[in-house]
Design an enzyme around this catalytic site. Structure first.
Site, PDB file in Angstrom:
ATOM      1  N   TYR A 112       0.869  -1.174   0.000  1.00  0.00           N
ATOM      2  CA  TYR A 112       0.000   0.000   0.000  1.00  0.00           C
ATOM      3  C   TYR A 112       0.908   1.228   0.000  1.00  0.00           C
ATOM      4  CZ  TYR A 112      -3.477   3.448   1.497  1.00  0.00           C
ATOM      5  OH  TYR A 112      -4.287   4.558   1.586  1.00  0.00           O
ATOM      6  N   ASP A 156      -2.291  -1.575  -3.917  1.00  0.00           N
ATOM      7  CA  ASP A 156      -2.642  -0.204  -4.262  1.00  0.00           C
ATOM      8  C   ASP A 156      -1.334   0.573  -4.288  1.00  0.00           C
ATOM      9  OD1 ASP A 156      -3.492   2.374  -4.512  1.00  0.00           O
ATOM     10  OD2 ASP A 156      -4.728   2.405  -2.702  1.00  0.00           O
ATOM     11  N   HIS A 260     -12.271   1.318  -4.516  1.00  0.00           N
ATOM     12  CA  HIS A 260     -11.441   0.508  -5.409  1.00  0.00           C
ATOM     13  C   HIS A 260     -12.184  -0.776  -5.789  1.00  0.00           C
ATOM     14  CE1 HIS A 260      -7.417   2.489  -4.606  1.00  0.00           C
ATOM     15  NE2 HIS A 260      -8.149   2.967  -3.612  1.00  0.00           N
TER      16      HIS A 260
END
Length: 269
Positions: A112, A156, A260
């Site tokens: 992330y 991500d 998302h």
């Protein structure tokens, strides 16, 4: 006999809040491994019982209260769990595991990357500087022995690198996630490690490809002002085993969704 492995990556934007749609995905798709980002809970509060009930007995969790957090849950045993710290910030933004595949193992990194704030100038926005420094550390580490073996990097990554990874290249060139300094550094990270961009491997560069749509749009699907912030990279020793990589767009429209959508990759040898 061929071994088939399905990996899903999903920024869930609070795992406890969105556990109903996580369970929906696990029931409908039945992936072997699910990598979550932005779990937003400390390890002690991670909903382990719900995952075990769904058949996911193996977990590698790296969380913190209210912010960030990554977790990898699996139906296959997980080995050599590593939680790497970047930029000496103490943030829970990475976990790596070994996953059994094809009689051996693959190394699976779950990331992330910092979003970077609103202003693309590290002099006035420390968050943007943090993002660039984070990616620079990725570039220094994710090559050599890390990529000379079968490996997958998902998560991500908070950068939409190509023209058609955003709804408007022209309008977003000065917007964090699509600025030139970010996209160039992002490509350096990927290219230095020799990583294959699995999503673009199956979707031509001239086609729009998004994984994130803002909550601000009244009708996210109709407006379709998306960005591709979530990625799946594959090391060269494993590149020949990638069979597909696609966005589960419909999940963005599920009840109380994340902003998302999940990305699904299938490997087979």
């Amino acid at each position: 006999m061929a071994d088939r492995l399905t990996i899903v990556t999903w920024n869930i934007n609070s795992v406890r809040l969105r556990m109903p749609i996580v369970e929906k995905l696990l029931a409908e798709l039945q992936p072997d491994v699910l990598c979550l980002q932005e779990t937003k809970c400390p390890d002690a509060n991670f909903p382990e019982k719900a995952f075990r009930a769904a058949g996911y007995e193996h977990m590698a969790i790296h969380g913190q209260k209210g912010y960030h957090g990554v977790a990898t849950v699996s139906r296959r045993p997980l080995g050599e769990i590593e939680k790497r710290e970047f930029c000496a910030m103490g943030d829970a933004r990475h976990v790596a595991v070994n996953v059994p595949f094809n009689g051996a193992v693959l190394r699976l990194h779950n990331f992330y990357v910092p979003a970077g704030g609103d202003e693309p100038d590290r002099e006035v926005n420390p968050k943007f500087g943090h993002k660039l420094d984070f990616m620079s550390e990725m570039q220094d580490w994710l090559n050599g022995s890390e990529t000379s073996r079968p490996a997958v990097l998902v998560g991500d990554l908070n950068v939409a690198p190509y023209e058609h990874d955003v709804w408007s290249h022209k309008q977003l060139l000065k917007v964090v996630s699509h600025t030139q300094v970010e996209t160039e550094l992002f490509e350096k990270v990927r290219e230095r490690g020799g990583w294959l961009d699995a999503m673009r491997h199956f979707t031509p560069m001239e086609e729009k490809l998004y994984t994130w749509w803002s909550y601000r749009a009244k009708d996210w699907s109709k407006a379709d002002k998306g960005r591709r912030l979530d990625h799946i990279w594959v090391s060269q020793p494993l590149a020949g085993a990638v069979r597909s990589a696609q966005v589960l767009r419909e999940a963005r429209g599920w009840e109380k969704p994340s902003d998302h959508a999940p990305v699904v990759a299938v490997f087979e040898c």
